[in-house]
Design a protein around this motif. Structure first.
Motif, PDB file in Angstrom:
ATOM      1  N   ALA A  97     -42.192  20.748   9.834  1.00 64.57           N
ATOM      2  CA  ALA A  97     -41.228  21.591  10.477  1.00 64.57           C
ATOM      3  C   ALA A  97     -40.799  22.678   9.607  1.00 64.57           C
ATOM      4  O   ALA A  97     -40.318  23.472  10.183  1.00 64.57           O
ATOM      5  CB  ALA A  97     -40.050  20.656  10.977  1.00 64.57           C
ATOM      6  N   ALA A  98     -41.000  22.658   8.350  1.00 64.08           N
ATOM      7  CA  ALA A  98     -40.488  23.834   7.374  1.00 64.08           C
ATOM      8  C   ALA A  98     -41.428  25.041   7.403  1.00 64.08           C
ATOM      9  O   ALA A  98     -40.664  26.166   7.141  1.00 64.08           O
ATOM     10  CB  ALA A  98     -40.304  23.115   5.862  1.00 64.08           C
ATOM     11  N   ASP A  99     -42.314  24.921   7.739  1.00 70.55           N
ATOM     12  CA  ASP A  99     -43.220  26.228   7.904  1.00 70.55           C
ATOM     13  C   ASP A  99     -43.804  26.406   9.393  1.00 70.55           C
ATOM     14  O   ASP A  99     -44.656  25.798  10.009  1.00 70.55           O
ATOM     15  CB  ASP A  99     -44.575  25.857   7.109  1.00 70.55           C
ATOM     16  CG  ASP A  99     -45.373  27.262   6.966  1.00 70.55           C
ATOM     17  OD1 ASP A  99     -45.021  28.283   7.076  1.00 70.55           O
ATOM     18  OD2 ASP A  99     -46.499  26.976   6.443  1.00 70.55           O
ATOM     19  N   VAL A 100     -43.020  27.542   9.801  1.00 72.51           N
ATOM     20  CA  VAL A 100     -43.432  27.932  10.968  1.00 72.51           C
ATOM     21  C   VAL A 100     -44.409  29.101  11.500  1.00 72.51           C
ATOM     22  O   VAL A 100     -44.698  29.427  12.278  1.00 72.51           O
ATOM     23  CB  VAL A 100     -41.969  28.357  11.921  1.00 72.51           C
ATOM     24  CG1 VAL A 100     -41.115  27.306  12.066  1.00 72.51           C
ATOM     25  CG2 VAL A 100     -41.433  29.339  11.292  1.00 72.51           C
ATOM     26  N   SER A 101     -44.628  29.418  10.052  1.00 67.62           N
ATOM     27  CA  SER A 101     -45.711  30.614  10.072  1.00 67.62           C
ATOM     28  C   SER A 101     -47.037  30.952  10.822  1.00 67.62           C
ATOM     29  O   SER A 101     -47.458  31.996  11.025  1.00 67.62           O
ATOM     30  CB  SER A 101     -45.757  31.133   8.596  1.00 67.62           C
ATOM     31  OG  SER A 101     -46.709  30.111   7.899  1.00 67.62           O
ATOM     32  N   SER A 102     -47.640  29.531  11.115  1.00 66.64           N
ATOM     33  CA  SER A 102     -48.780  29.654  11.773  1.00 66.64           C
ATOM     34  C   SER A 102     -48.815  29.424  13.175  1.00 66.64           C
ATOM     35  O   SER A 102     -49.870  29.173  13.909  1.00 66.64           O
ATOM     36  CB  SER A 102     -49.809  28.898  10.983  1.00 66.64           C
ATOM     37  OG  SER A 102     -49.432  27.476  11.165  1.00 66.64           O
ATOM     38  N   TYR A 103     -47.745  29.347  13.837  1.00 65.76           N
ATOM     39  CA  TYR A 103     -47.495  28.881  15.298  1.00 65.76           C
ATOM     40  C   TYR A 103     -47.180  30.088  16.220  1.00 65.76           C
ATOM     41  O   TYR A 103     -46.569  30.773  16.079  1.00 65.76           O
ATOM     42  CB  TYR A 103     -46.540  27.831  15.454  1.00 65.76           C
ATOM     43  CG  TYR A 103     -47.063  26.485  14.418  1.00 65.76           C
ATOM     44  CD1 TYR A 103     -47.737  25.674  15.126  1.00 65.76           C
ATOM     45  CD2 TYR A 103     -46.348  26.189  13.210  1.00 65.76           C
ATOM     46  CE1 TYR A 103     -48.090  24.495  14.214  1.00 65.76           C
ATOM     47  CE2 TYR A 103     -46.718  25.442  12.516  1.00 65.76           C
ATOM     48  CZ  TYR A 103     -47.658  24.455  13.142  1.00 65.76           C
ATOM     49  OH  TYR A 103     -47.862  23.392  12.325  1.00 65.76           O
ATOM     50  N   ASN A 104     -48.031  29.967  17.353  1.00 64.18           N
ATOM     51  CA  ASN A 104     -47.934  30.844  18.454  1.00 64.18           C
ATOM     52  C   ASN A 104     -46.637  30.480  19.528  1.00 64.18           C
ATOM     53  O   ASN A 104     -45.959  31.349  20.125  1.00 64.18           O
ATOM     54  CB  ASN A 104     -49.066  30.866  19.512  1.00 64.18           C
ATOM     55  CG  ASN A 104     -50.373  30.947  18.892  1.00 64.18           C
ATOM     56  OD1 ASN A 104     -50.672  29.802  18.394  1.00 64.18           O
ATOM     57  ND2 ASN A 104     -51.113  32.049  19.039  1.00 64.18           N
ATOM     58  N   VAL A 105     -46.487  29.184  19.611  1.00 62.73           N
ATOM     59  CA  VAL A 105     -45.365  28.437  20.237  1.00 62.73           C
ATOM     60  C   VAL A 105     -44.389  27.544  19.417  1.00 62.73           C
ATOM     61  O   VAL A 105     -45.244  26.775  18.645  1.00 62.73           O
ATOM     62  CB  VAL A 105     -45.957  27.778  21.643  1.00 62.73           C
ATOM     63  CG1 VAL A 105     -44.864  26.871  22.490  1.00 62.73           C
ATOM     64  CG2 VAL A 105     -46.633  28.490  22.329  1.00 62.73           C
ATOM     65  N   ILE A 106     -43.311  27.588  19.465  1.00 63.23           N
ATOM     66  CA  ILE A 106     -42.266  26.904  18.685  1.00 63.23           C
ATOM     67  C   ILE A 106     -41.401  26.374  19.772  1.00 63.23           C
ATOM     68  O   ILE A 106     -40.628  27.128  20.161  1.00 63.23           O
ATOM     69  CB  ILE A 106     -41.682  27.744  17.419  1.00 63.23           C
ATOM     70  CG1 ILE A 106     -42.760  28.262  16.506  1.00 63.23           C
ATOM     71  CG2 ILE A 106     -40.491  26.575  16.739  1.00 63.23           C
ATOM     72  CD1 ILE A 106     -42.314  29.291  15.589  1.00 63.23           C
ATOM     73  N   VAL A 107     -41.289  24.956  19.577  1.00 64.56           N
ATOM     74  CA  VAL A 107     -40.173  24.387  20.458  1.00 64.56           C
ATOM     75  C   VAL A 107     -39.261  23.529  19.505  1.00 64.56           C
ATOM     76  O   VAL A 107     -39.889  22.826  18.818  1.00 64.56           O
ATOM     77  CB  VAL A 107     -40.777  23.529  21.579  1.00 64.56           C
ATOM     78  CG1 VAL A 107     -39.878  22.545  22.130  1.00 64.56           C
ATOM     79  CG2 VAL A 107     -41.718  24.459  22.484  1.00 64.56           C
ATOM     80  N   VAL A 108     -37.948  23.546  19.796  1.00 59.38           N
ATOM     81  CA  VAL A 108     -36.910  22.653  18.732  1.00 59.38           C
ATOM     82  C   VAL A 108     -36.122  22.214  19.899  1.00 59.38           C
ATOM     83  O   VAL A 108     -35.673  22.683  20.779  1.00 59.38           O
ATOM     84  CB  VAL A 108     -36.087  23.629  18.000  1.00 59.38           C
ATOM     85  CG1 VAL A 108     -35.278  22.906  16.971  1.00 59.38           C
ATOM     86  CG2 VAL A 108     -36.977  24.560  17.263  1.00 59.38           C
ATOM     87  N   GLY A 109     -35.864  20.775  19.578  1.00 57.69           N
ATOM     88  CA  GLY A 109     -34.957  20.276  20.548  1.00 57.69           C
ATOM     89  C   GLY A 109     -34.248  19.097  19.848  1.00 57.69           C
ATOM     90  O   GLY A 109     -34.493  18.586  18.480  1.00 57.69           O
ATOM     91  N   GLY A 110     -33.182  18.590  20.478  1.00 52.47           N
ATOM     92  CA  GLY A 110     -32.200  17.353  20.111  1.00 52.47           C
ATOM     93  C   GLY A 110     -31.319  17.112  21.019  1.00 52.47           C
ATOM     94  O   GLY A 110     -31.221  17.522  22.153  1.00 52.47           O
ATOM     95  N   PRO A 111     -30.348  16.084  20.568  1.00 54.18           N
ATOM     96  CA  PRO A 111     -29.143  15.782  21.253  1.00 54.18           C
ATOM     97  C   PRO A 111     -28.232  16.804  21.263  1.00 54.18           C
ATOM     98  O   PRO A 111     -27.846  17.765  20.541  1.00 54.18           O
ATOM     99  CB  PRO A 111     -28.516  14.427  20.704  1.00 54.18           C
ATOM    100  CG  PRO A 111     -29.031  14.874  18.988  1.00 54.18           C
ATOM    101  CD  PRO A 111     -30.164  15.682  19.187  1.00 54.18           C
ATOM    102  N   ILE A 112     -27.068  16.477  22.099  1.00 54.01           N
ATOM    103  CA  ILE A 112     -25.955  17.296  22.439  1.00 54.01           C
ATOM    104  C   ILE A 112     -24.703  16.688  21.932  1.00 54.01           C
ATOM    105  O   ILE A 112     -24.665  15.341  22.443  1.00 54.01           O
ATOM    106  CB  ILE A 112     -25.970  17.760  23.956  1.00 54.01           C
ATOM    107  CG1 ILE A 112     -26.889  18.765  24.466  1.00 54.01           C
ATOM    108  CG2 ILE A 112     -24.334  18.234  24.220  1.00 54.01           C
ATOM    109  CD1 ILE A 112     -26.525  19.052  25.820  1.00 54.01           C
ATOM    110  N   TYR A 113     -23.921  17.180  21.125  1.00 60.32           N
ATOM    111  CA  TYR A 113     -22.821  16.437  20.669  1.00 60.32           C
ATOM    112  C   TYR A 113     -21.530  17.381  20.588  1.00 60.32           C
ATOM    113  O   TYR A 113     -21.589  18.649  20.275  1.00 60.32           O
ATOM    114  CB  TYR A 113     -23.064  15.915  18.949  1.00 60.32           C
ATOM    115  CG  TYR A 113     -24.017  15.017  18.711  1.00 60.32           C
ATOM    116  CD1 TYR A 113     -24.108  14.018  19.540  1.00 60.32           C
ATOM    117  CD2 TYR A 113     -25.037  15.247  17.696  1.00 60.32           C
ATOM    118  CE1 TYR A 113     -25.008  12.924  19.180  1.00 60.32           C
ATOM    119  CE2 TYR A 113     -26.110  14.332  17.608  1.00 60.32           C
ATOM    120  CZ  TYR A 113     -26.119  13.219  18.182  1.00 60.32           C
ATOM    121  OH  TYR A 113     -27.010  12.130  17.809  1.00 60.32           O
ATOM    122  N   GLY A 114     -20.674  17.023  21.403  1.00 58.80           N
ATOM    123  CA  GLY A 114     -19.477  17.836  21.579  1.00 58.80           C
ATOM    124  C   GLY A 114     -19.529  19.132  22.458  1.00 58.80           C
ATOM    125  O   GLY A 114     -19.166  20.137  21.996  1.00 58.80           O
ATOM    126  N   GLY A 115     -20.450  19.030  23.240  1.00 59.96           N
ATOM    127  CA  GLY A 115     -20.673  20.045  24.350  1.00 59.96           C
ATOM    128  C   GLY A 115     -21.917  20.948  23.752  1.00 59.96           C
ATOM    129  O   GLY A 115     -22.224  21.760  24.395  1.00 59.96           O
TER     130      GLY A 115
END
Length: 181
Positions: A97-115
């Protein structure tokens, strides 16, 4: 008698204050600790498409306490793979996850805390330096959220709040379709 009543009232007040203070501290630590503990995702895996490779995609997730964000990330990664992308599915604290340099598409997700989306996802979105032209999307899992649970400076093409109480497959497929549109 009056002094005894005053002592009893004082002791009761101290006990009530102590219980409230401890409850407040536990609630605060629970809020802070949930993101700290749940963002320890360090695994990653590659998903190869069956046919011609359309591009490279990185799907980064914070699994949260329930694991639902990880489930959604896997569904999105599968949808991207089915559309011809070579996908790296990576926990938010993984080396991948630390190296995004070679990607055409990047998706990031996780939980909602405190809105809002978890602080680890916010931090990842605002500090990553994607390659020029990369398509960026974000998703969050939860029910109580503000109108914009993602940081506005993240440069997202699309974002979605995916309800854990509805059909996650179709919500993730809709997110992926919007992302690649």
């Amino acid at each position: 008698m009056k002094i005894l009543k005053l002592v009893i009232i004082a002791i009761a007040a101290i006990v009530v204050f102590g219980v409230l203070a401890v409850a407040g501290l536990v609630a605060f630590m629970g809020y802070v600790g949930t993101d700290t503990l749940s963002s320890r995702a360090t695994d990653s895996q590659m998903l190869a498409p069956d046919g011609t490779v359309a591009g490279k995609a990185l799907v980064v997730y914070n699994p949260g306490l329930s694991g639902n964000p990880e489930t959604a990330a896997k569904l999105i990664a599968g949808d991207l793979r089915d559309k011809g992308y070579e996908v790296c599915l990576a926990g938010i604290n993984s080396t991948a996850a630390a190296d995004v340099s070679s990607y055409n598409v990047i998706v990031v997700g996780g939980p909602i805390y405190g809105g809002v989306v978890s602080s680890s996802v916010q931090s990842y979105l605002t500090t990553m330096v994607p390659p020029e032209g990369a398509v960026i999307g974000a998703f969050a899992i939860g029910n109580n959220y503000s109108e914009q649970p993602f940081p506005t400076e993240a440069g997202l093409k699309t974002s979605a709040v995916i309800s854990q109480n509805r059909d996650m497959d179709s919500q993730c497929a809709g997110f992926t379709a919007k992302l690649l549109d």
